[in-house]
Enzyme design. Structure first.
Site, PDB file in Angstrom:
ATOM      1  N   LYS A  22       3.825  -1.742  15.924  1.00  9.95           N
ATOM      2  CA  LYS A  22       5.036  -1.274  15.218  1.00  9.95           C
ATOM      3  C   LYS A  22       4.703  -0.073  14.360  1.00  9.95           C
ATOM      4  O   LYS A  22       5.431   0.919  14.347  1.00  9.95           O
ATOM      5  CB  LYS A  22       5.564  -2.391  14.331  1.00  9.95           C
ATOM      6  N   ASN A  23       3.570  -0.122  13.668  1.00  6.64           N
ATOM      7  CA  ASN A  23       3.250   0.922  12.689  1.00  6.64           C
ATOM      8  C   ASN A  23       2.750   2.205  13.320  1.00  6.64           C
ATOM      9  O   ASN A  23       2.564   3.203  12.631  1.00  6.64           O
ATOM     10  CB  ASN A  23       2.261   0.393  11.656  1.00  6.64           C
ATOM     11  N   CYS A 116      10.418  -2.915  -2.067  1.00  2.00           N
ATOM     12  CA  CYS A 116      10.500  -4.112  -1.218  1.00  2.00           C
ATOM     13  C   CYS A 116       9.633  -5.179  -1.879  1.00  2.00           C
ATOM     14  O   CYS A 116       8.968  -4.934  -2.877  1.00  2.00           O
ATOM     15  CB  CYS A 116      10.041  -3.789   0.194  1.00  2.00           C
ATOM     16  N   ARG A 121       7.457   1.257  -3.570  1.00  2.00           N
ATOM     17  CA  ARG A 121       7.053   2.067  -2.410  1.00  2.00           C
ATOM     18  C   ARG A 121       7.314   3.544  -2.739  1.00  2.00           C
ATOM     19  O   ARG A 121       8.246   4.157  -2.269  1.00  2.00           O
ATOM     20  CB  ARG A 121       7.827   1.641  -1.165  1.00  2.00           C
ATOM     21  N   ILE A 123       7.040   7.702  -3.084  1.00  2.00           N
ATOM     22  CA  ILE A 123       6.804   8.774  -2.098  1.00  2.00           C
ATOM     23  C   ILE A 123       6.283  10.036  -2.780  1.00  2.00           C
ATOM     24  O   ILE A 123       6.394  11.148  -2.235  1.00  2.00           O
ATOM     25  CB  ILE A 123       8.088   9.094  -1.292  1.00  2.00           C
ATOM     26  N   LEU A 125       3.352  11.163  -3.158  1.00  2.00           N
ATOM     27  CA  LEU A 125       2.326  11.885  -2.384  1.00  2.00           C
ATOM     28  C   LEU A 125       2.961  12.657  -1.221  1.00  2.00           C
ATOM     29  O   LEU A 125       2.559  13.786  -0.910  1.00  2.00           O
ATOM     30  CB  LEU A 125       1.270  10.910  -1.862  1.00  2.00           C
ATOM     31  N   ASP A 309      -2.366  -5.495   5.646  1.00  2.00           N
ATOM     32  CA  ASP A 309      -1.412  -6.214   6.515  1.00  2.00           C
ATOM     33  C   ASP A 309      -2.003  -7.494   7.085  1.00  2.00           C
ATOM     34  O   ASP A 309      -1.283  -8.258   7.732  1.00  2.00           O
ATOM     35  CB  ASP A 309      -0.932  -5.303   7.649  1.00  2.00           C
ATOM     36  N   ARG A 401      11.008  -8.442  12.452  1.00  4.40           N
ATOM     37  CA  ARG A 401      10.851  -6.981  12.285  1.00  4.40           C
ATOM     38  C   ARG A 401       9.538  -6.506  12.888  1.00  4.40           C
ATOM     39  O   ARG A 401       9.414  -5.360  13.277  1.00  4.40           O
ATOM     40  CB  ARG A 401      10.880  -6.637  10.789  1.00  4.40           C
TER      41      ARG A 401
HETATM   42  C1  EPZ Z   1       2.125   1.773   6.063  1.00  3.65           C
HETATM   43  O1  EPZ Z   1       3.047   1.839   4.997  1.00  3.65           O
HETATM   44  C2  EPZ Z   1       2.522   0.551   6.882  1.00  3.65           C
HETATM   45  N1  EPZ Z   1       3.905   0.701   7.364  1.00  3.65           N
HETATM   46  C3  EPZ Z   1       2.423  -0.709   6.022  1.00  3.65           C
HETATM   47  O2  EPZ Z   1       2.706  -1.820   6.874  1.00  3.65           O
HETATM   48  C4  EPZ Z   1       0.983  -0.838   5.525  1.00  3.65           C
HETATM   49  O3  EPZ Z   1       0.872  -1.976   4.704  1.00  3.65           O
HETATM   50  C5  EPZ Z   1       0.610   0.435   4.742  1.00  3.65           C
HETATM   51  O4  EPZ Z   1       0.785   1.591   5.571  1.00  3.65           O
HETATM   52  C6  EPZ Z   1      -0.839   0.404   4.252  1.00  3.65           C
HETATM   53  O5  EPZ Z   1      -1.695   0.286   5.369  1.00  3.65           O
HETATM   54  C7  EPZ Z   1       4.137   1.505   8.409  1.00  3.65           C
HETATM   55  O6  EPZ Z   1       3.251   2.145   8.933  1.00  3.65           O
HETATM   56  C8  EPZ Z   1       5.564   1.548   8.899  1.00  3.65           C
HETATM   57  P1  EPZ Z   1       0.997   3.827   2.246  1.00  3.65           P
HETATM   58  P2  EPZ Z   1       3.068   3.163   4.046  1.00  3.65           P
HETATM   59  O7  EPZ Z   1       1.768   5.067   1.980  1.00  3.65           O
HETATM   60  O8  EPZ Z   1       2.626   4.349   4.806  1.00  3.65           O
HETATM   61  C9  EPZ Z   1       0.798   4.090  -2.454  1.00  3.65           C
HETATM   62  C10 EPZ Z   1       3.689  -3.850   7.515  1.00  3.65           C
HETATM   63  O9  EPZ Z   1       3.665  -5.007   7.057  1.00  3.65           O
HETATM   64  N2  EPZ Z   1       1.574   5.325  -2.312  1.00  3.65           N
HETATM   65  O10 EPZ Z   1      -0.264   3.928   3.037  1.00  3.65           O
HETATM   66  O11 EPZ Z   1       4.377   3.202   3.374  1.00  3.65           O
HETATM   67  C11 EPZ Z   1       1.608   2.857  -2.069  1.00  3.65           C
HETATM   68  O12 EPZ Z   1       2.395   2.413  -3.172  1.00  3.65           O
HETATM   69  C12 EPZ Z   1       3.828  -2.675   6.572  1.00  3.65           C
HETATM   70  O13 EPZ Z   1       3.611  -3.567   8.727  1.00  3.65           O
HETATM   71  C13 EPZ Z   1       1.784   6.125  -3.427  1.00  3.65           C
HETATM   72  O14 EPZ Z   1       1.330   5.820  -4.518  1.00  3.65           O
HETATM   73  O15 EPZ Z   1       1.950   2.779   2.991  1.00  3.65           O
HETATM   74  C14 EPZ Z   1       0.529   1.875  -1.705  1.00  3.65           C
HETATM   75  O16 EPZ Z   1       0.016   1.313  -2.897  1.00  3.65           O
HETATM   76  C15 EPZ Z   1       3.902  -3.099   5.118  1.00  3.65           C
HETATM   77  N3  EPZ Z   1       2.510   7.265  -3.281  1.00  3.65           N
HETATM   78  C16 EPZ Z   1      -0.549   2.751  -1.081  1.00  3.65           C
HETATM   79  O17 EPZ Z   1      -0.286   4.085  -1.539  1.00  3.65           O
HETATM   80  C17 EPZ Z   1       3.009   7.649  -2.069  1.00  3.65           C
HETATM   81  O18 EPZ Z   1       3.657   8.719  -1.990  1.00  3.65           O
HETATM   82  C18 EPZ Z   1      -0.555   2.761   0.439  1.00  3.65           C
HETATM   83  O19 EPZ Z   1       0.749   3.082   0.854  1.00  3.65           O
HETATM   84  C19 EPZ Z   1       2.783   6.820  -0.947  1.00  3.65           C
HETATM   85  C20 EPZ Z   1       2.059   5.662  -1.085  1.00  3.65           C
END
Ligand code: EPZ
Length: 434
Positions: A22-23, A116, A121, A123, A125, A309, A401
Site C-alpha cells: 500500500k505504501n 490521526c 501528522r 507536513i 518538512l 508499522d 485500508r
Molecule cells: C509513511 O507515512 C507511511 N504511510 C506510514 O505508514 C509509516 O508509518 C511512515 O511513513 C513511517 O515509516 C505511507 O507511506 C502512506 P513520515 P509518512 O513523513 O510519510 C514526522 C501505515 O500504517 N514528520 O515518514 O506520513 C512525522 O510526524 C502508515 O501504513 C514531520 O515532523 O510518515 C513522524 O514522526 C502509518 N514533519 C516522522 O516524521 C513532516 O513534514 C515520520 O513521518 C513529515 C513528517
C-alpha cells in the site's frame, strides 16, 4: 459495521504470498500525474485506500480504469491542480499529490491532512523542501496553496526531529523530476517503497542517482513518458504473518517480500529465539522457538531501522515473551492505541513516555476489543489467534485500508477468524465495550 470474530488457541501454519505494498502504491498512483501518457500499474493491493486514491485522481481530471483486481490504468492528459477537500481530508496520504502537481502544473491546492490516532501528522518538512525548490505557499481555509511557477532544482536537507520523512521525500523527489536544474536531497527516506517509486520514475524517463541511499540526486527533464510498473511486495504484511507465526507456536513461510527489506525484524526475531530461515531472496520461514522466548528491546527508526508499522505487532509478541521487554517509538511517540486493547486481553504493559514496558504473561484471553488504526488492528488479530477463548474486534474498517482479504489469508494459515456484521454477532457478544 463488520467485526472479526476469532476463536483463539490455534497456530498459524503453512505458506502465503503477500500482495503489493500500500505504501508504495499510493505515491506511485500520485506519480502518474507527472505524465500525460497512460501508466499501467500492476500488483496493486485491493484496498479501500487505493480505491480512494483512484477517486481523487479522477477528481483531478485523470482517466482511471481498473483493469483487473490488482491492476489499473491511469491517463492524466489534462489535470486540475486543486485536490478537493471533501476527498483529500479523509486520507492523509493524499499529501503526496503535492509533488506531482508542482512538477506538472507548477501549482497545487491540497487540503491539509488531519491528524490521526497514531499522532500528529505535520507536513513542515514537505513545505520546507518545496520552499527550498523556490515554491511559495500559504495555508488558507484548510488548504495548502503552493505556487511553483519559479520552482527549480536546489539542495534540500529533508531531515526532521524524527529523522527522514517518507512521503516528504516522495513529494520533493516527484516535483524535482520535472523542474529545471539539479536537486540534491539529503536525509532522504530510503524505505523500499521509496526505492520502488524511484524505479517507476526512472522507467518514465526521470534522471535519479543515489536510489536506495539517504542522498538522492535528481536532474529535471522536460517531460516524462507513460510506463508499466509492478508494485513492490508488502514487507509489512509479510512481517505481520511472520510475527503471527512466532506468537502462535506456528510454522509459516511467507513469499514475495525481499528478506533484506525485513532485516531489522528478522534480526529481532532471531534474538528472541524464534527460528528464522531465509529460504531465498524473497521467501522467509519462521517457526516458534524450541525453548521459551527471550525478552528483548526494540526502537522504531526510519529504514533500515525497525519499522514503526511493525511496532504494534511486535508489542503483541512481547506480551507472550517471558520477562521484561521494551519497545520505544522514535517515529510516532504516541503510537500505542493497541495497548489498552491488549490489556483487555490480559497483557501486562506499562506506557512510559514513548516506550511500552511489557511483562510477558503465560497466556492472553479473548475479549471484545476495538481496532483503532491499521497496524493496531493487525496486532489485535494476532493476539486473538494466540489467545484462549473468543475475541470480537470492532471497527475493522481500519484493517481493510491496508490488508487485502486479511481474514481469508489468515484462514489459509489455519486461523479461525470470521468477518461478521456487528448485528449478526451472538447475543452475548453484542454489547460494545464502553
Ligand atoms: C509513511 O507515512 C507511511 N504511510 C506510514 O505508514 C509509516 O508509518 C511512515 O511513513 C513511517 O515509516 C505511507 O507511506 C502512506 P513520515 P509518512 O513523513 O510519510 C514526522 C501505515 O500504517 N514528520 O515518514 O506520513 C512525522 O510526524 C502508515 O501504513 C514531520 O515532523 O510518515 C513522524 O514522526 C502509518 N514533519 C516522522 O516524521 C513532516 O513534514 C515520520 O513521518 C513529515 C513528517
Amino acid at each position: 459495521m463488520d467485526t472479526f470474530h476469532i476463536q483463539g488457541g490455534g497456530s498459524l501454519q503453512g505458506e502465503i504470498t503477500v500482495g503489493g505494498a500500500k505504501n508504495a502504491a499510493l505515491p506511485i498512483f500520485a506519480s502518474t500525474l507527472l505524465t500525460d501518457e497512460p501508466c499501467i500499474i500492476e500488483n496493486v493491493p485491493d484496498l479501500s485506500d487505493i480505491r480512494f486514491m483512484a477517486e481523487i485522481l479522477r477528481s483531478l481530471g485523470a482517466t482511471v480504469e481498473r483493469l483487473t483486481t490488482n491492476s489499473w490504468r491511469v491517463e492524466a492528459k489534462q489535470i486540475s491542480h486543486i485536490a478537493p477537500y471533501e476527498l483529500v481530508r479523509k486520507m492523509r496520504a493524499s499529501i503526496c499529490l503535492l509533488g506531482p502537481l508542482i512538477g506538472r502544473e507548477k501549482q497545487a491546492d491540497v487540503s491539509l491532512p488531519g491528524g490521526c490516532v497514531i499522532g500528529p501528522r505535520p507536513i513542515d518538512l514537505h513545505l520546507k523542501g518545496l520552499s527550498r525548490l523556490g515554491c511559495e505557499y500559504s495555508i488558507e481555509g484548510g488548504y495548502v496553496r503552493v505556487d511553483g511557477k519559479n520552482a527549480k532544482g536546489n539542495y534540500v536537507f529533508l531531515g526532521g526531529r524524527h529523522g527522514s520523512t517518507v512521503l516528504g521525500t516522495a513529494n520533493i523527489l516527484m516535483a524535482a523530476t520535472l523542474l529545471p536544474g539539479i536537486t540534491h536531497i539529503d536525509s532522504a527516506a530510503c524505505e523500499p517503497e521509496i526505492i520502488d517509486l524511484c524505479k517507476m520514475l526512472v522507467s518514465m524517463g526521470a534522471k535519479i542517482k543515489g536510489i536506495g541511499s539517504h542522498s538522492l540526486q535528481i536532474e529535471g527533464v522536460k517531460k516524462l513518458s507513460g510506463c508499466t510498473h509492478s508494485v513492490i511486495s508488502d514487507r509489512i504484511e509479510a512481517g505481520t504473518y511472520l510475527i503471527g507465526s512466532a506468537m502462535t507456536q506456528g510454522d509459516v513461510t511467507v513469499h514475495g517480500a525481499n528478506h533484506r527489506d525485513l532485516g531489522a525484524l528478522l534480526d529481532k526475531m532471531d534474538s528472541i529465539g524464534a527460528r528464522v530461515d531465509i529460504l531465498s531472496e524473497s521467501s522467509v520461514r519462521v517457526r516458534a522457538a524450541l525453548e521459551p522466548y527471550k525478552p528483548t528491546d526494540v526502537i522504531t527508526l526510519p529504514h533500515p531501522g525497525y519499522p514503526t508499522d511493525l511496532q504494534a505487532q511486535m508489542c503483541a509478541l512481547m506480551c507472550l515473551t517471558p520477562g521484561l521487554s521494551i519497545i520505544t517509538e522514535r517515529v510516532y511517540p504516541n503510537r500505542f492505541m493497541h495497548v489498552p486493547e491488549l490489556q483487555r486481553m490480559g497483557a501486562d504493559i506499562a506506557i512510559e513516555g514513548s516506550s511500552a514496558i511489557i511483562k510477558g504473561v503465560p497466556r492472553l484471553s479473548g475479549a471484545p476489543v476495538m481496532a483503532s488504526d491499521l497496524r493496531a488492528s493487525a496486532a489485535l488479530i494476532l493476539a486473538a489467534v494466540a489467545a484462549e477463548g473468543e475475541t470480537v474486534i470492532r471497527r475493522i474498517y481500519h484493517l481493510d485500508r491496508g490488508y487485502e482479504e486479511f481474514e481469508k489469508r489468515m484462514q489459509s494459515l489455519g486461523a479461525q477468524v470470521m468477518r461478521i456484521p456487528e448485528k449478526e454477532l451472538p447475543q452475548h457478544l453484542q454489547e460494545e465495550p464502553i
